[in-house]
Design a protein around this motif. Sequence first.
Motif, mmCIF file in Angstrom:
data_model
loop_
_atom_site.group_PDB
_atom_site.id
_atom_site.type_symbol
_atom_site.label_atom_id
_atom_site.label_comp_id
_atom_site.label_asym_id
_atom_site.label_seq_id
_atom_site.Cartn_x
_atom_site.Cartn_y
_atom_site.Cartn_z
ATOM 1 N N PRO A 1 0.829 -1.215 0.000
ATOM 2 C CA PRO A 1 0.000 0.000 0.000
ATOM 3 C C PRO A 1 0.858 1.258 0.000
ATOM 4 O O PRO A 1 1.988 1.258 0.494
ATOM 5 C CB PRO A 1 -0.801 -0.115 1.297
ATOM 6 C CG PRO A 1 -0.003 -1.014 2.167
ATOM 7 C CD PRO A 1 0.762 -1.934 1.262
ATOM 8 N N ASP A 2 0.326 2.310 -0.558
ATOM 9 C CA ASP A 2 0.996 3.602 -0.524
ATOM 10 C C ASP A 2 0.826 4.210 0.863
ATOM 11 O O ASP A 2 -0.200 3.981 1.525
ATOM 12 C CB ASP A 2 0.391 4.551 -1.558
ATOM 13 C CG ASP A 2 0.696 4.122 -2.980
ATOM 14 O OD1 ASP A 2 1.814 3.630 -3.221
ATOM 15 O OD2 ASP A 2 -0.188 4.279 -3.841
ATOM 16 N N PRO A 3 1.797 4.986 1.338
ATOM 17 C CA PRO A 3 1.609 5.682 2.616
ATOM 18 C C PRO A 3 0.322 6.513 2.572
ATOM 19 O O PRO A 3 0.039 7.177 1.581
ATOM 20 C CB PRO A 3 2.839 6.583 2.713
ATOM 21 C CG PRO A 3 3.876 5.872 1.887
ATOM 22 C CD PRO A 3 3.108 5.261 0.745
ATOM 23 N N GLY A 4 -0.479 6.392 3.625
ATOM 24 C CA GLY A 4 -1.750 7.110 3.696
ATOM 25 C C GLY A 4 -2.928 6.335 3.146
ATOM 26 O O GLY A 4 -4.072 6.726 3.335
ATOM 27 N N GLU A 5 -2.674 5.203 2.466
ATOM 28 C CA GLU A 5 -3.751 4.379 1.911
ATOM 29 C C GLU A 5 -4.431 3.591 3.029
ATOM 30 O O GLU A 5 -3.775 3.046 3.912
ATOM 31 C CB GLU A 5 -3.176 3.417 0.871
ATOM 32 C CG GLU A 5 -4.196 2.555 0.176
ATOM 33 C CD GLU A 5 -3.560 1.647 -0.872
ATOM 34 O OE1 GLU A 5 -4.157 0.598 -1.150
ATOM 35 O OE2 GLU A 5 -2.475 1.971 -1.397
ATOM 36 N N SER A 6 -5.747 3.529 2.994
ATOM 37 C CA SER A 6 -6.504 2.773 3.989
ATOM 38 C C SER A 6 -6.401 1.276 3.686
ATOM 39 O O SER A 6 -6.520 0.860 2.533
ATOM 40 C CB SER A 6 -7.967 3.211 3.966
ATOM 41 O OG SER A 6 -8.701 2.486 4.927
ATOM 42 N N ILE A 7 -6.159 0.480 4.737
ATOM 43 C CA ILE A 7 -6.113 -0.975 4.584
ATOM 44 C C ILE A 7 -7.018 -1.612 5.633
ATOM 45 O O ILE A 7 -7.211 -1.066 6.714
ATOM 46 C CB ILE A 7 -4.674 -1.532 4.683
ATOM 47 C CG1 ILE A 7 -3.991 -1.109 5.988
ATOM 48 C CG2 ILE A 7 -3.844 -1.097 3.487
ATOM 49 C CD1 ILE A 7 -2.610 -1.710 6.175
ATOM 50 N N THR A 8 -7.582 -2.764 5.282
ATOM 51 C CA THR A 8 -8.484 -3.488 6.177
ATOM 52 C C THR A 8 -7.851 -4.819 6.549
ATOM 53 O O THR A 8 -7.383 -5.556 5.679
ATOM 54 C CB THR A 8 -9.852 -3.719 5.500
ATOM 55 O OG1 THR A 8 -10.397 -2.446 5.133
ATOM 56 C CG2 THR A 8 -10.816 -4.434 6.437
ATOM 57 N N MET A 9 -7.863 -5.132 7.831
ATOM 58 C CA MET A 9 -7.286 -6.369 8.343
ATOM 59 C C MET A 9 -8.322 -7.496 8.240
ATOM 60 O O MET A 9 -9.505 -7.253 8.037
ATOM 61 C CB MET A 9 -6.862 -6.201 9.801
ATOM 62 C CG MET A 9 -6.055 -4.960 10.121
ATOM 63 S SD MET A 9 -4.702 -4.637 9.011
ATOM 64 C CE MET A 9 -4.721 -2.861 9.036
ATOM 65 N N LEU A 10 -7.880 -8.742 8.421
ATOM 66 C CA LEU A 10 -8.799 -9.882 8.357
ATOM 67 C C LEU A 10 -9.900 -9.787 9.403
ATOM 68 O O LEU A 10 -11.016 -10.257 9.179
ATOM 69 C CB LEU A 10 -8.035 -11.197 8.533
ATOM 70 C CG LEU A 10 -7.055 -11.563 7.433
ATOM 71 C CD1 LEU A 10 -6.423 -12.918 7.735
ATOM 72 C CD2 LEU A 10 -7.717 -11.569 6.075
#
Length: 86
Positions: A30-39
């Motif tokens: 992911p790019d810095p600042g991009e939102s990510i969702t965990m399992l």
Amino acid sequence: MTAAVIYLDPIMLNPVIEGVWHHARLAGIPDPGESITMLCGATGVASFLPLGQRRNRSVPRQCDSCDVVVRRQRGIPLRQSRIGHS
């Protein structure tokens, strides 16, 4: 100057949110600042620090909910079902 490429494997990345490390299915880095969702459903914004800074505040602990998802997917017995068994 020639580029010094550092290859990262998204499968091996374990994001840490407030001292808890999680598993996340990432299609790429992911790019810095991009939102990510965990399992487990927790979300956070990607940021990167050197590995040496991981334990500056405390030792991250594992997210129990992410662990359950991974163990079920891989057919590994849940930790709770192994407690007290030898």
